[in-house]
Enzyme design. Structure first.
Site, PDB file in Angstrom:
ATOM      1  N   ARG A   1      -7.005  -0.363  -7.123  1.00 31.77           N
ATOM      2  CA  ARG A   1      -7.182   0.571  -6.163  1.00 31.77           C
ATOM      3  C   ARG A   1      -7.420   1.750  -7.202  1.00 31.77           C
ATOM      4  O   ARG A   1      -6.673   2.223  -8.029  1.00 31.77           O
ATOM      5  CB  ARG A   1      -6.102   0.841  -5.169  1.00 31.77           C
ATOM      6  CG  ARG A   1      -5.349  -0.081  -4.401  1.00 31.77           C
ATOM      7  CD  ARG A   1      -6.681  -0.621  -3.371  1.00 31.77           C
ATOM      8  NE  ARG A   1      -6.792   0.628  -2.584  1.00 31.77           N
ATOM      9  CZ  ARG A   1      -6.170   1.000  -1.268  1.00 31.77           C
ATOM     10  NH1 ARG A   1      -5.061   0.168  -1.040  1.00 31.77           N
ATOM     11  NH2 ARG A   1      -6.432   1.847  -0.557  1.00 31.77           N
TER      12      ARG A   1
ATOM     13  N   GLN B   1      -2.453   2.144  10.156  1.00 31.36           N
ATOM     14  CA  GLN B   1      -1.245   2.143   9.435  1.00 31.36           C
ATOM     15  C   GLN B   1      -0.028   3.141  10.113  1.00 31.36           C
ATOM     16  O   GLN B   1       1.072   3.059  10.098  1.00 31.36           O
ATOM     17  CB  GLN B   1      -1.358   3.089   8.035  1.00 31.36           C
ATOM     18  CG  GLN B   1      -1.966   2.089   7.128  1.00 31.36           C
ATOM     19  CD  GLN B   1      -3.432   2.610   7.077  1.00 31.36           C
ATOM     20  OE1 GLN B   1      -4.127   2.942   7.943  1.00 31.36           O
ATOM     21  NE2 GLN B   1      -4.062   2.595   5.729  1.00 31.36           N
TER      22      GLN B   1
ATOM     23  N   ARG C   1       0.911  -1.100  -0.157  1.00 27.76           N
ATOM     24  CA  ARG C   1       0.271   0.178  -0.138  1.00 27.76           C
ATOM     25  C   ARG C   1       1.086   1.219  -0.140  1.00 27.76           C
ATOM     26  O   ARG C   1       2.171   1.311   0.071  1.00 27.76           O
ATOM     27  CB  ARG C   1      -1.045   0.061   1.281  1.00 27.76           C
ATOM     28  CG  ARG C   1      -0.396  -0.707   2.443  1.00 27.76           C
ATOM     29  CD  ARG C   1      -0.162  -0.021   3.744  1.00 27.76           C
ATOM     30  NE  ARG C   1      -0.153   1.496   3.584  1.00 27.76           N
ATOM     31  CZ  ARG C   1       0.894   2.369   3.800  1.00 27.76           C
ATOM     32  NH1 ARG C   1       2.081   1.731   3.557  1.00 27.76           N
ATOM     33  NH2 ARG C   1       0.943   3.589   3.464  1.00 27.76           N
ATOM     34  N   GLY C   2       0.350   2.317  -0.158  1.00 30.31           N
ATOM     35  CA  GLY C   2       0.993   3.665  -0.511  1.00 30.31           C
ATOM     36  C   GLY C   2       1.133   3.983  -1.875  1.00 30.31           C
ATOM     37  O   GLY C   2       1.490   2.968  -2.679  1.00 30.31           O
ATOM     38  N   ALA C   3       0.757   5.060  -2.330  1.00 27.27           N
ATOM     39  CA  ALA C   3       0.490   5.326  -3.845  1.00 27.27           C
ATOM     40  C   ALA C   3       1.540   5.101  -4.552  1.00 27.27           C
ATOM     41  O   ALA C   3       1.497   4.293  -5.629  1.00 27.27           O
ATOM     42  CB  ALA C   3       0.137   6.992  -4.113  1.00 27.27           C
TER      43      ALA C   3
ATOM     44  N   ASP D   1      -2.437  10.765  -2.386  1.00 28.64           N
ATOM     45  CA  ASP D   1      -2.669   9.917  -3.447  1.00 28.64           C
ATOM     46  C   ASP D   1      -2.898  10.316  -4.620  1.00 28.64           C
ATOM     47  O   ASP D   1      -2.997   9.558  -5.835  1.00 28.64           O
ATOM     48  CB  ASP D   1      -3.759   8.730  -2.867  1.00 28.64           C
ATOM     49  CG  ASP D   1      -3.246   7.977  -1.735  1.00 28.64           C
ATOM     50  OD1 ASP D   1      -2.707   6.633  -2.044  1.00 28.64           O
ATOM     51  OD2 ASP D   1      -3.232   8.401  -0.674  1.00 28.64           O
TER      52      ASP D   1
ATOM     53  N   ASN E   1      -5.760  12.154   0.222  1.00 24.89           N
ATOM     54  CA  ASN E   1      -4.928  11.432   1.082  1.00 24.89           C
ATOM     55  C   ASN E   1      -5.818  10.522   1.955  1.00 24.89           C
ATOM     56  O   ASN E   1      -7.159  10.549   2.053  1.00 24.89           O
ATOM     57  CB  ASN E   1      -4.038  12.211   1.915  1.00 24.89           C
ATOM     58  CG  ASN E   1      -2.817  11.863   2.599  1.00 24.89           C
ATOM     59  OD1 ASN E   1      -2.150  10.925   1.722  1.00 24.89           O
ATOM     60  ND2 ASN E   1      -2.528  11.913   3.564  1.00 24.89           N
ATOM     61  N   LYS E   2      -5.098   9.869   2.780  1.00 19.86           N
ATOM     62  CA  LYS E   2      -5.876   8.895   4.013  1.00 19.86           C
ATOM     63  C   LYS E   2      -6.891   9.706   4.638  1.00 19.86           C
ATOM     64  O   LYS E   2      -6.771  10.880   5.063  1.00 19.86           O
ATOM     65  CB  LYS E   2      -4.599   8.439   4.598  1.00 19.86           C
ATOM     66  CG  LYS E   2      -5.241   7.175   5.570  1.00 19.86           C
ATOM     67  CD  LYS E   2      -5.961   6.280   5.166  1.00 19.86           C
ATOM     68  CE  LYS E   2      -5.075   5.504   4.097  1.00 19.86           C
ATOM     69  NZ  LYS E   2      -5.888   4.350   3.364  1.00 19.86           N
TER      70      LYS E   2
END
Length: 355
Positions: A100, A203, A57-59, A244, A254-255
């Protein structure tokens, strides 16, 4: 090697995405911090599932993994004596792209791989492998550059708050927002680091704190709901987050929880920095209202580590990203440079810079 560079290396020891000999090894981020297990992927479907299931995970890391997914599938075609072509890999590109929807880096990396394949002549598998490696290597170099640029905004001895995980686990290495924190700490500018827990997947608690402890950067974890109180106390001067997707006007996805941090930062006079590679900037998306927000299974919010914490029969709403309006952001940092308000002209100018 300079003393600062050596100090940075000591705070950059984690690699979550590793490809060799037809196998993509992904550090399973669902198992951290207590178990360091790896998932091995040998085809694009397995990579897409790993992306969807949050193994990786993470763009930036998602884009890198997807690029290697194309390589894996191309290798299977070549091994079977079949042509490695756009037509043969069209469904592979579609499967990976659908894993995603919010992170633009995924589509960006796949577009690079598709263009490489279209231009390849004698050795398409070799060309795809070289392009995936370039995507990964460029990301690491970009993160180091963003760390330097972002840290230049700080006075000495500041406190910072970060959200979610934007470190080596989310990238090729070093990190975006966490890379700026690494560089600021190595340069003696950051004295205090706080990380929000980041529900529902934790996270910040599971991953960011694991990275900070492993790389010997002192930090304190806070509950997400403690962030405004922390800012009011005066111990934090900057909020530093990743992204993201960044729209052409500077609106940033973003998150989930980032938007409320930006609102609180504005209220308390705390500066707000977004750090992301240029691949996260989507000039085709004019503003944040056009960004698709991923909704995930409500069950993720009703349990922790598979153990239900909410009464049976309860339901939940589980968006995993939100959009922070550009007016709440003070600076956007990319490897091409830093942009301050108004973001639209600055982003448009940097869009013309070859990266």
């Amino acid at each position: 090697m300079s003393e600062l560079a050596a100090h940075l290396d000591r705070h950059d020891t984690i690699r979550a995405v590793n490809y060799a000999d037809g196998v993509l090894r992904l550090l399973d981020q669902r198992e951290l911090p207590f178990t360091e297990a790896h998932i091995e992927c040998r085809n694009a479907i397995e990579v897409a599932k790993a992306i969807k299931d949050l193994v990786v995970r993470g763009a930036p890391a998602i884009g890198i993994a997807a690029a290697w997914g194309v390589v894996l599938q191309a290798g299977l075609l070549e091994g079977a004596g079949e042509p490695v072509s756009i037509a043969a890999l069209d469904s592979t590109f579609g499967t990976l792209n659908a894993a995603r929807p919010t992170a633009v880096n995924l589509a960006w990396a796949l577009a690079r791989m598709r263009a490489t394949l279209a231009a390849a002549k004698d050795d398409p598998l070799g060309a795809l492998t070289a392009e995936a490696r370039a995507i990964q290597d460029e990301d690491l170099a970009a993160n180091r550059k963003m760390g330097e640029i972002g840290a230049s905004f700080f006075a000495d001895g500041i406190g910072v708050l970060t959200h979610c995980n934007t470190g080596s686990l989310a990238t090729a290495g070093f990190g975006t927002a966490l890379g700026v924190i690494r560089a600021g700490y190595a340069g003696g500018k950051i004295a205090r680091v706080y990380a929000g827990e980041t529900r529902p997947w934790l996270q910040g608690a599971r991953l960011t704190m694991w990275e900070l402890v492993r790389d010997r950067i002192p930090a304190k974890l806070i509950a997400d709901s403690a962030a405004s109180h922390l800012m009011k106390s005066g111990v934090v001067q900057w909020v530093i987050v990743g992204a993201d997707r960044i729209a052409a006007n500077g609106d940033t996805a973003n998150k989930i929880g980032t938007y409320q941090l930006a609102i609180s930062a504005k209220r308390h006079g705390v500066k707000f920095m977004v750090v992301a590679p240029w691949s996260t900037v989507d000039m085709a998306t004019k503003h944040g209202d056009d960004i698709e927000i991923e909704l995930r299974d409500p069950a993720e919010l009703l349990s922790i580590s598979g153990k239900r914490t909410v009464v049976d029969g309860a339901d939940a709403w589980n968006p995993v990203f939100d959009v922070t309006p550009a007016e709440l952001i003070d600076v956007i940092v990319t490897e091409r440079g830093a942009i301050q308000k108004p973001f639209g002209p600055g982003l448009a100018k940097l869009a013309g810079v070859q990266g």
